[in-house]
Design a protein around this motif. Structure first.
Motif, mmCIF file in Angstrom:
data_model
loop_
_atom_site.group_PDB
_atom_site.id
_atom_site.type_symbol
_atom_site.label_atom_id
_atom_site.label_comp_id
_atom_site.label_asym_id
_atom_site.label_seq_id
_atom_site.Cartn_x
_atom_site.Cartn_y
_atom_site.Cartn_z
ATOM 1 N N GLY A 108 0.822 -1.203 0.000
ATOM 2 C CA GLY A 108 0.000 0.000 0.000
ATOM 3 C C GLY A 108 0.852 1.246 0.000
ATOM 4 N N THR A 109 0.202 2.382 -0.019
ATOM 5 C CA THR A 109 0.905 3.664 -0.037
ATOM 6 C C THR A 109 1.517 3.936 1.342
ATOM 7 O OG1 THR A 109 -1.041 4.920 0.636
ATOM 8 C CG2 THR A 109 -0.740 4.540 -1.727
ATOM 9 N N PRO A 110 2.510 4.813 1.409
ATOM 10 C CA PRO A 110 3.079 5.163 2.717
ATOM 11 C C PRO A 110 2.048 5.701 3.707
ATOM 12 C CG PRO A 110 4.535 5.883 0.965
ATOM 13 C CD PRO A 110 3.289 5.406 0.300
ATOM 14 N N SER A 111 1.154 6.567 3.246
ATOM 15 C CA SER A 111 0.145 7.121 4.157
ATOM 16 C C SER A 111 -0.818 6.045 4.635
ATOM 17 C CB SER A 111 -0.622 8.263 3.478
ATOM 18 O OG SER A 111 -1.262 7.813 2.292
ATOM 19 N N ALA A 112 -1.168 5.093 3.746
ATOM 20 C CA ALA A 112 -2.045 3.993 4.148
ATOM 21 C C ALA A 112 -1.356 3.096 5.174
ATOM 22 C CB ALA A 112 -2.463 3.183 2.926
ATOM 23 N N ARG A 113 -0.045 2.901 5.031
ATOM 24 C CA ARG A 113 0.694 2.092 6.000
ATOM 25 C C ARG A 113 0.681 2.754 7.374
ATOM 26 N NH1 ARG A 113 6.680 -0.260 4.744
ATOM 27 N NH2 ARG A 113 5.408 -1.301 3.151
ATOM 28 N N LEU A 114 0.944 4.060 7.421
ATOM 29 C CA LEU A 114 0.938 4.756 8.702
ATOM 30 C C LEU A 114 -0.455 4.724 9.332
ATOM 31 C CD1 LEU A 114 2.370 6.493 10.823
ATOM 32 C CD2 LEU A 114 1.777 8.503 9.442
ATOM 33 N N MET A 138 11.890 3.097 1.619
ATOM 34 C CA MET A 138 11.541 3.922 0.462
ATOM 35 C C MET A 138 12.019 3.270 -0.832
ATOM 36 S SD MET A 138 14.207 7.117 0.070
ATOM 37 C CE MET A 138 13.836 7.905 1.612
ATOM 38 N N LEU A 139 11.197 3.320 -1.845
ATOM 39 C CA LEU A 139 11.545 2.773 -3.153
ATOM 40 C C LEU A 139 12.283 3.841 -3.946
ATOM 41 C CD1 LEU A 139 11.144 0.174 -4.861
ATOM 42 C CD2 LEU A 139 9.237 1.367 -5.957
ATOM 43 N N ALA A 140 13.571 3.580 -4.242
ATOM 44 C CA ALA A 140 14.403 4.588 -4.894
ATOM 45 C C ALA A 140 14.692 4.266 -6.352
ATOM 46 C CB ALA A 140 15.715 4.744 -4.136
ATOM 47 N N VAL A 141 14.610 2.991 -6.742
ATOM 48 C CA VAL A 141 14.939 2.588 -8.115
ATOM 49 C C VAL A 141 13.898 1.587 -8.595
ATOM 50 C CG1 VAL A 141 16.648 1.503 -9.623
ATOM 51 C CG2 VAL A 141 17.410 2.934 -7.709
ATOM 52 N N ASP A 142 13.374 1.815 -9.801
ATOM 53 C CA ASP A 142 12.395 0.903 -10.412
ATOM 54 C C ASP A 142 13.006 0.277 -11.658
ATOM 55 O OD1 ASP A 142 10.284 -0.450 -11.520
ATOM 56 O OD2 ASP A 142 8.961 1.297 -11.717
ATOM 57 N N PRO A 156 7.806 9.269 1.949
ATOM 58 C CA PRO A 156 8.315 9.000 0.600
ATOM 59 C C PRO A 156 7.177 8.709 -0.376
ATOM 60 C CG PRO A 156 8.692 7.112 2.045
ATOM 61 C CD PRO A 156 8.220 8.233 2.924
ATOM 62 N N SER A 157 7.469 8.768 -1.641
ATOM 63 C CA SER A 157 6.438 8.548 -2.662
ATOM 64 C C SER A 157 5.915 7.118 -2.636
ATOM 65 C CB SER A 157 7.007 8.862 -4.050
ATOM 66 O OG SER A 157 7.528 10.163 -4.105
ATOM 67 N N SER A 213 2.780 0.976 -8.738
ATOM 68 C CA SER A 213 2.081 1.354 -7.504
ATOM 69 C C SER A 213 2.602 2.662 -6.921
ATOM 70 C CB SER A 213 2.222 0.236 -6.463
ATOM 71 O OG SER A 213 1.664 -0.970 -6.939
ATOM 72 N N GLY A 214 3.139 3.514 -7.783
ATOM 73 C CA GLY A 214 3.598 4.812 -7.319
ATOM 74 C C GLY A 214 4.989 5.134 -7.815
ATOM 75 N N PRO A 215 5.348 6.420 -7.867
ATOM 76 C CA PRO A 215 6.673 6.826 -8.353
ATOM 77 C C PRO A 215 7.760 6.504 -7.334
ATOM 78 C CG PRO A 215 5.451 8.730 -7.557
ATOM 79 C CD PRO A 215 4.510 7.570 -7.493
ATOM 80 N N VAL A 216 8.986 6.492 -7.794
ATOM 81 C CA VAL A 216 10.115 6.274 -6.891
ATOM 82 C C VAL A 216 10.396 7.548 -6.115
ATOM 83 C CG1 VAL A 216 11.140 4.490 -8.343
ATOM 84 C CG2 VAL A 216 11.809 6.887 -8.661
#
Length: 505
Positions: A175-181, A342-346, A204-205, A354-357
């Motif tokens: 899920g998204t970072p905000s959804a995780r929190l 945080m996802l830094a490289v795709d 992070p994104s 599922s979202g930008p890096v």
């Protein structure tokens, strides 16, 4: 004279003062609270309080086996106001006690009362174990311990949200970072634990999920979710009977002010904090010369795809000093390394959608470079103790809590005259407590509270260079500054009004 400390317990029927002389349950003999972190490269553990109750009647001693899991709050009372004294004491002319003994008859309101002027130092849950022993006065001494509510975050390790799509291959905490929190806060709240507040921290994104066999604690998840250039350190912060988990931003700049009467100060939570005199502090004259940090490394995540299934490995994001440090300090690289989700490289070829890096901006890199310079060129005392016999907790409550003080300044120390290689103070500047040991004892019939604190240097804001013409119309003797202190002053205050609760003379 400081006011005494009060303990409240809740067995499920509301808060009851333990050491209320009117209810005669027990007396709070002493306690010690270990809290926070020993250094900037470690996240805080939940605070632990060990305490001793003096039970004259045996009421609590007889129930000792059922005290585990009981909620506990410790506060120190403010200077008692007339309206805080009990009506049963009668009129002023009826009092037969010295005015400096009023604190012994004063009991604060329930910690969840919005009108209570008391300050909460610690809140938690009584742990299992302990001991009971006879006291010299025919009563009993109960020696117990309690752990702060942040410990629930460390115990929660269940599976996170999932997604049945084949590409996730059974992963969880998707899920998204905000959804995780939001989900972590929901689970913590359901267990009676504090919620985490971002206080303006940007998430992070995107974040990587976890394999089915990997179940980190929610406390570790929070740390890895929020890693970034502001270097957040997560502490439990107390307010009445409640608490929250909040970030202390170690890399954020702090503006140093100069008052119109020549005193250094900083702002914290909208209030002015005038510099503390070293004469009021028990401090070692020895200064810590730490091994210099030359870079901050974030161990972020890279996503790949193999036959349509996602996999994740580590990738480093390195932020250096940008040639701000003296060359001899960078000869040997020493990193502050932090693990992040945080996802830094795709490199998934479009399978990850599922979202930008996440990226680190040039501004973030410049801020870290300035923080590295400030961290490496500042010194702090090896040992600092704040004592209620010198600094009243009712006037500076932020020094006597099991949570960070926020920024303040120490002046008039022997080391205040030291100038660094950059021409700025090597000692004087904004600092904060990040951990410590709070101790409470009765000595010669008087309560004494001490905080043996671990300090961290904060980065002074250095965007302006003031001139002699900017200074207040005071003589050099009235300024009471060292010449190097002028380099870090950013704001000349236009008013010298003092909040006595926050200031010091």
């Amino acid at each position: 004279m400081m006011q005494q400390c009060f303990m409240f317990i809740d067995t499920g029927n509301g808060w009851t003062p333990v050491n209320d002389s009117a209810k005669d349950i027990a007396a709070l003999d002493s306690f010690t609270i270990q809290w926070g972190s020993d250094s900037i490269d470690e996240q805080p553990e939940p605070a632990v309080m060990t305490f001793t109750l003096r039970d004259k009647t045996g009421r609590l001693a007889g129930q000792a086996l059922t005290l585990a899991g009981m909620k506990v709050i410790v506060q120190f009372s403010d200077q008692p106001r007339w309206q805080d004294l009990q009506p049963s004491m009668g009129c002023w002319r009826d009092l037969r006690i010295p005015i400096d003994s009023l604190h012994k008859t004063y009991s604060p309101d329930s910690p969840d009362s919005p009108d209570s002027p008391s300050e909460t130092m610690f809140g938690g849950t009584v742990s299992t174990g302990g001991s009971i022993e006879p006291a010299s006065d025919d009563g009993w001494l109960l020696k117990l311990s309690a752990t702060s509510r942040m410990a629930v975050w460390k115990r929660l390790q269940s599976q996170g949200p999932t997604d049945m799509a084949a590409k996730w291959d059974g992963a969880h905490w998707i899920g998204t970072p905000s959804a995780r929190l939001k989900e972590m806060n929901r689970r913590a709240s359901a267990q009676g634990a504090p919620e985490a507040h971002l206080d303006g921290l940007a998430l992070p994104s995107s974040v990587a999920p976890y394999t089915p066999s990997d179940h980190p604690s929610q406390l570790d998840l929070l740390h890895r979710l929020t890693v970034g250039p502001r270097l957040p350190q997560w502490h439990e912060v107390y307010d009445g009977a409640a608490s929250t988990i909040r970030p202390l931003f170690l890399a954020d700049p702090i503006a140093v002010h100069l008052s119109t009467d020549g005193r250094l100060n900083v702002l914290a939570d909208g209030a002015t904090r005038y510099a503390l005199s070293a004469a009021d502090i028990e401090a070692s004259t020895d200064l810590s010369i730490t091994e210099p940090l030359t870079q901050v490394v974030i161990n972020a995540k890279r996503v790949k795809s193999d036959n349509g299934k996602l996999s994740f490995d580590d990738v480093e994001i390195t932020m250096g000093d940008q040639n701000r440090l003296p060359p001899q300090l960078t000869a040997m690289q020493k990193s502050l390394t932090i693990d992040s989700d945080m996802l830094a490289v795709d490199e998934s070829g479009g399978v990850w959608n599922s979202g930008p890096v996440a990226t680190v901006s040039d501004t973030d890199r410049a801020n870290i470079a300035q923080w590295l310079e400030s961290n490496d060129l500042r010194m702090v005392p090896e040992n600092v103790t704040f004592n209620s016999t010198r600094i009243d907790p009712a006037r500076l409550p932020w020094l006597y809590k099991a949570s960070p003080s926020g920024p303040f300044i120490i002046v008039k120390a022997k080391a205040s005259a030291l100038t660094g290689s950059d021409g700025r103070p090597a000692f004087t500047g904004p600092i904060t407590t990040i951990g410590g040991t709070l101790s409470y004892r009765w000595r010669n019939g008087k309560p004494t509270l001490t905080q043996e604190a671990t300090l961290a240097a904060l980065r002074p804001l250095l965007t302006k260079q003031i001139t002699w013409a900017d200074l207040p119309t005071l003589s050099w003797q009235q300024l009471d500054l060292h010449i190097c202190d002028l380099s870090m002053i950013q704001i000349i205050d236009t008013s010298s009004a003092i909040d006595e609760k926050e200031g010091t003379q």
